[in-house]
Design an enzyme around this catalytic site. Structure first.
Site, short mmCIF file in Angstrom:
data_model
loop_
_atom_site.label_atom_id
_atom_site.label_comp_id
_atom_site.label_asym_id
_atom_site.label_seq_id
_atom_site.Cartn_x
_atom_site.Cartn_y
_atom_site.Cartn_z
N ASP A 1 0.86 -1.19 0.00
CA ASP A 1 0.00 0.00 0.00
C ASP A 1 0.89 1.24 0.00
OD1 ASP A 1 -2.96 0.91 0.49
OD2 ASP A 1 -1.72 2.17 1.78
N ASN B 1 -2.83 12.69 -4.34
CA ASN B 1 -3.90 13.05 -5.27
C ASN B 1 -4.52 14.40 -4.91
OD1 ASN B 1 -3.87 10.89 -7.08
ND2 ASN B 1 -5.17 9.60 -5.76
N ASP C 1 -1.45 9.21 -10.78
CA ASP C 1 -1.40 8.15 -11.79
C ASP C 1 0.04 7.89 -12.23
OD1 ASP C 1 -4.11 7.87 -11.69
OD2 ASP C 1 -4.53 8.87 -13.59
N GLU D 1 -4.54 2.20 -4.77
CA GLU D 1 -3.09 2.27 -4.64
C GLU D 1 -2.52 1.01 -4.00
OE1 GLU D 1 -4.65 4.16 -0.80
OE2 GLU D 1 -5.27 3.93 -2.89
#
Length: 350
Positions: A224, A232, A241, A267
């Site tokens: 993770d 983000n 991304d 993610e």
């Protein structure tokens, strides 16, 4: 000297718009392919029907004539300027030369001058679906002469069969390529290039079944990216991304051929490690954690630090003996890593 120059010039003549003819040839992806029994059969049949010792299926490339199949002699390719078949792509559907020694275009070519001293040549052009002559089905003899009307008619029919076979092989290859592309789309996460969740879980079921059958080790690593939502929110989803894509590439470069790296969701990534006990999986996870921390990411000119928390689960063939329990153990270990401060690896049960 002038006569020699004239022969040389004509022997390497090119049809108008030869680049389009070459594009048609290359579209079939037949050049330099292995020998094929179907092509050999048609070549041998052409020689028998025409009552001659030699027959070729030839493809006229930019600077060479490549022989797909031959009867009577072994020949791989010839320079384009040294092949009778180079004449057959100049526009005529059929080419016949009763005596090669008497035709100034062919009298000085290698197969005429040297063994086996060819004298007669007859061919039918292999015409692509868009009308370009890409090569020939040809027959040859060391005696001068020509084909009878019925022999030439049969040679024309055989050339059509050769071209139909070329088309069939090309269509089969195109279909195989399309199927591979569809399979890749169905199994690959577009952003990271890893297995998507569906493919990952499918492979995990296969690996768990194999591990149970052979009582072999199997591990899984859950990964993770730390504080990914903050990336983000602060820098935008395009930067997020890009981070995911870069980590995905790193992961693909860090695994063995037998390993299965995938995007589990958002993610969160996962790697299935067949034939790997917990010790080896923990060592892999720690190496991967360090690689992710060392990887450079940028948000514009600004360096963006990225770390990851990793949890390792491993088969014990008792409580942990199926896909669901393996993932639960790895996910529980990941939970401990995140709550212990992140950017760390936790292995196995508490």
């Amino acid at each position: 000297m002038l006569a020699a120059e004239k022969v040389h010039t004509l022997s390497i003549a090119r049809p108008q718009a030869d680049q389009f003819r070459l594009a048609a040839l290359h579209r079939y992806h037949i050049l330099d392919t292995p020998a094929c029994e179907d092509f050999s059969f048609l070549t041998e049949l052409a020689a028998q029907v025409c009552e001659v010792p030699y027959a070729f299926i030839s493809l006229v490339d930019a600077e060479r004539v490549w022989i797909k199949s031959c009867a009577g002699m072994q020949l791989g390719e010839l320079p384009r300027g040294e092949s009778y078949c180079s004449l057959a792509v100049l526009g005529q559907a059929a080419t016949e030369i009763p005596d090669l020694t008497q035709d100034f275009r062919t009298a000085h070519m290698a197969l005429t001058v040297d063994e086996p001293h060819m004298r007669m040549y007859s061919s039918v052009a292999l015409t692509s679906s868009d009308g370009f002559a890409i090569g020939t089905l040809c027959v040859m003899d060391t005696k001068p002469g020509g084909l009878r009307v019925e022999q030439r008619a049969t040679l024309v029919k055989l050339a059509r069969q050769v071209m139909a076979l070329i088309e069939l092989r090309a269509n089969e290859k195109a279909l195989e390529s399309t199927v591979r592309e569809l399979e890749q789309l169905a199994t690959t996460d577009e952003l990271t290039g890893l297995h998507n969740r569906r493919s990952l879980l499918h492979r995990l079921k296969f690996e768990t079944a194999r591990a149970k059958r052979f009582r072999s080790p199997l591990s899984a690593v859950m990964i993770d990216l730390d504080h990914f939502k903050r990336i983000n929110d602060e820098y935008g989803h395009a930067v997020g991304d890009q981070v995911l894509a870069s980590v995905g590439l790193l992961l693909r470069d860090s695994v063995r051929v037998i390993d299965v790296p995938g995007r589990y969701g958002g993610e969160e990534l996962c790697v299935i490690l067949p034939n790997t006990p917990v010790e080896g999986a923990c060592k892999f996870a720690e190496t991967l954690r360090a690689k992710i921390e060392a990887q450079l990411h940028y948000a514009g000119p600004r360096l963006l630090p990225v770390t990851a928390s990793l949890g390792v689960g491993s088969f014990d063939h008792m409580g942990i003996s199926d896909a669901e329990s393996l993932l639960r153990q790895a996910d529980a270990a990941l939970y401990r890593a995140k709550h212990a401060g992140r950017n760390r690896v936790e292995c196995g049960p508490t």
